[in-house]
Design a protein around this motif. Sequence first.
Motif, PDB file in Angstrom:
ATOM      1  N   ARG A  22      61.361  80.609   3.093  1.00  0.00           N
ATOM      2  CA  ARG A  22      60.742  79.274   3.148  1.00  0.00           C
ATOM      3  C   ARG A  22      59.237  79.475   3.306  1.00  0.00           C
ATOM      4  O   ARG A  22      58.793  80.565   3.688  1.00  0.00           O
ATOM      5  CB  ARG A  22      61.312  78.494   4.336  1.00  0.00           C
ATOM      6  N   TYR A  52      74.142  86.670   4.388  1.00  0.00           N
ATOM      7  CA  TYR A  52      73.405  87.001   5.606  1.00  0.00           C
ATOM      8  C   TYR A  52      74.128  88.141   6.307  1.00  0.00           C
ATOM      9  O   TYR A  52      75.360  88.160   6.342  1.00  0.00           O
ATOM     10  CB  TYR A  52      73.377  85.806   6.570  1.00  0.00           C
ATOM     11  N   GLY A  53      73.373  89.070   6.890  1.00  0.00           N
ATOM     12  CA  GLY A  53      74.005  90.186   7.602  1.00  0.00           C
ATOM     13  C   GLY A  53      73.175  90.626   8.795  1.00  0.00           C
ATOM     14  O   GLY A  53      71.944  90.507   8.796  1.00  0.00           O
ATOM     15  N   THR A  54      73.876  91.132   9.818  1.00  0.00           N
ATOM     16  CA  THR A  54      73.213  91.608  11.044  1.00  0.00           C
ATOM     17  C   THR A  54      73.130  93.130  10.996  1.00  0.00           C
ATOM     18  O   THR A  54      74.166  93.802  11.065  1.00  0.00           O
ATOM     19  CB  THR A  54      74.061  91.209  12.276  1.00  0.00           C
ATOM     20  N   TYR A  95      63.273  87.242   8.620  1.00  0.00           N
ATOM     21  CA  TYR A  95      64.453  87.878   8.021  1.00  0.00           C
ATOM     22  C   TYR A  95      63.978  89.107   7.252  1.00  0.00           C
ATOM     23  O   TYR A  95      62.803  89.200   6.894  1.00  0.00           O
ATOM     24  CB  TYR A  95      65.104  86.950   6.975  1.00  0.00           C
ATOM     25  N   GLU A 155      78.070  92.680  10.971  1.00  0.00           N
ATOM     26  CA  GLU A 155      78.858  91.648  10.300  1.00  0.00           C
ATOM     27  C   GLU A 155      78.003  91.101   9.169  1.00  0.00           C
ATOM     28  O   GLU A 155      76.785  91.192   9.221  1.00  0.00           O
ATOM     29  CB  GLU A 155      79.269  90.520  11.258  1.00  0.00           C
ATOM     30  N   GLY A 215      80.022  84.715  11.524  1.00  0.00           N
ATOM     31  CA  GLY A 215      79.412  85.927  12.075  1.00  0.00           C
ATOM     32  C   GLY A 215      79.818  86.123  13.526  1.00  0.00           C
ATOM     33  O   GLY A 215      80.167  87.238  13.937  1.00  0.00           O
ATOM     34  N   LYS A 259      68.872  76.374  16.301  1.00  0.00           N
ATOM     35  CA  LYS A 259      69.051  77.744  16.803  1.00  0.00           C
ATOM     36  C   LYS A 259      67.727  78.531  16.750  1.00  0.00           C
ATOM     37  O   LYS A 259      67.307  79.092  17.744  1.00  0.00           O
ATOM     38  CB  LYS A 259      70.125  78.482  15.986  1.00  0.00           C
ATOM     39  N   ARG A 284      68.716  84.739   0.853  1.00  0.00           N
ATOM     40  CA  ARG A 284      68.053  83.439   0.664  1.00  0.00           C
ATOM     41  C   ARG A 284      66.561  83.664   0.416  1.00  0.00           C
ATOM     42  O   ARG A 284      65.961  84.512   1.081  1.00  0.00           O
ATOM     43  CB  ARG A 284      68.264  82.565   1.916  1.00  0.00           C
ATOM     44  N   ARG A 306      75.263  70.928   4.142  1.00  0.00           N
ATOM     45  CA  ARG A 306      75.148  71.551   5.465  1.00  0.00           C
ATOM     46  C   ARG A 306      75.715  70.645   6.552  1.00  0.00           C
ATOM     47  O   ARG A 306      76.314  71.100   7.510  1.00  0.00           O
ATOM     48  CB  ARG A 306      73.682  71.900   5.771  1.00  0.00           C
ATOM     49  N   VAL A 336      76.831  82.237   3.723  1.00  0.00           N
ATOM     50  CA  VAL A 336      76.590  80.967   4.422  1.00  0.00           C
ATOM     51  C   VAL A 336      75.788  80.077   3.468  1.00  0.00           C
ATOM     52  O   VAL A 336      74.682  80.455   3.059  1.00  0.00           O
ATOM     53  CB  VAL A 336      75.773  81.179   5.724  1.00  0.00           C
ATOM     54  N   GLU A 344      71.396  85.773  16.236  1.00  0.00           N
ATOM     55  CA  GLU A 344      71.640  84.377  15.828  1.00  0.00           C
ATOM     56  C   GLU A 344      72.432  84.395  14.528  1.00  0.00           C
ATOM     57  O   GLU A 344      71.956  84.894  13.516  1.00  0.00           O
ATOM     58  CB  GLU A 344      70.289  83.677  15.637  1.00  0.00           C
ATOM     59  N   VAL A 345      73.664  83.885  14.586  1.00  0.00           N
ATOM     60  CA  VAL A 345      74.547  83.950  13.419  1.00  0.00           C
ATOM     61  C   VAL A 345      75.320  82.640  13.252  1.00  0.00           C
ATOM     62  O   VAL A 345      75.406  81.851  14.184  1.00  0.00           O
ATOM     63  CB  VAL A 345      75.588  85.101  13.547  1.00  0.00           C
ATOM     64  N   ASP A 346      75.905  82.461  12.072  1.00  0.00           N
ATOM     65  CA  ASP A 346      76.762  81.291  11.878  1.00  0.00           C
ATOM     66  C   ASP A 346      78.113  81.548  12.559  1.00  0.00           C
ATOM     67  O   ASP A 346      78.331  82.631  13.118  1.00  0.00           O
ATOM     68  CB  ASP A 346      76.926  80.972  10.372  1.00  0.00           C
ATOM     69  N   SER A 380      68.007  89.425  11.002  1.00  0.00           N
ATOM     70  CA  SER A 380      69.059  89.509   9.988  1.00  0.00           C
ATOM     71  C   SER A 380      68.484  89.811   8.608  1.00  0.00           C
ATOM     72  O   SER A 380      67.291  89.594   8.358  1.00  0.00           O
ATOM     73  CB  SER A 380      69.797  88.174   9.891  1.00  0.00           C
TER      74      SER A 380
END
Length: 203
Positions: free
Chosen positions: A49, A86-88, A58, A77, A111, A23, A46, A159, A81, A106-108, A42
Amino acid sequence: MPKRRKTRCGFLVVISGPSGVGKSTVVRRLLEVFPELKMSISATTRPPRPMEKNKLDYHFLTEKDFFEQVKNNSFLEWAQVHKYYYGTPIKYIEEEIEKNNIVVVEVDVQGASKIKEKININQLKCSAVFIFLIPPSVDILAFRLKRRKTEKVEAVNYRLRAAIAELQVMEKYDYIVVNDKVDSAAQKIRAIINVEKEKALLN
Ligand code: ADP
Ligand code: 5GP
């Protein structure tokens, strides 16, 4: 008889799919080939990285700050995850839609389904197109997740199990796009957005 054409109309492009399907990679390429799109960034608890930058990839938040924002209704939302939250952020989306822009989110899968609910009950005053990205095969998904080397083996396996469950919901989406090659997946999404742009002008 088509209704009178507006010049522009903003809407959401919700891109979802299992973790590791590509994604972020495809969305990055999409923004290169379609620079007028706006990207929603978002918030997450987390840790970043190695190559990730705060506010670009993020908004990296502590759990305390994340839940402060939940309390203040700052998210369109939010979801847990893979052990993190995670939030938008809603403000950015409302501002860009107001300006008649097209916003990519971009969401799971949780979301995406929460955004669909909010649109159905008119809580968000715009339309949305829901796109589900799938891998060419589960083996290729496993390979991509392992090669990314951002999670330990247990997290990759976790995952992967979640991904197989997540693939079951794909028929709820407006479009399914196979991420075979990054370029062609981005071009397919670009074509979808162009079609939806035309439709939005007629509504
Ligand atoms: P997601 O955001 O869905 O979790 P990523 O964008 O991080 O997935 O992609 C997972 C891994 O797969 C990354 O290492 C990325 O470079 C790779 N990847 C993504 N799309 C493709 C593709 N079409 N072909 C080969 N590798 C890909
Ligand atoms: P990652 O940690 O690999 O960046 O993302 C893990 C998962 O969280 C991915 O499926 C990604 O699409 C999803 N995600 C990213 N941002 C959000 C968000 O704001 N809301 C929800 N529900 N999921 C998100």
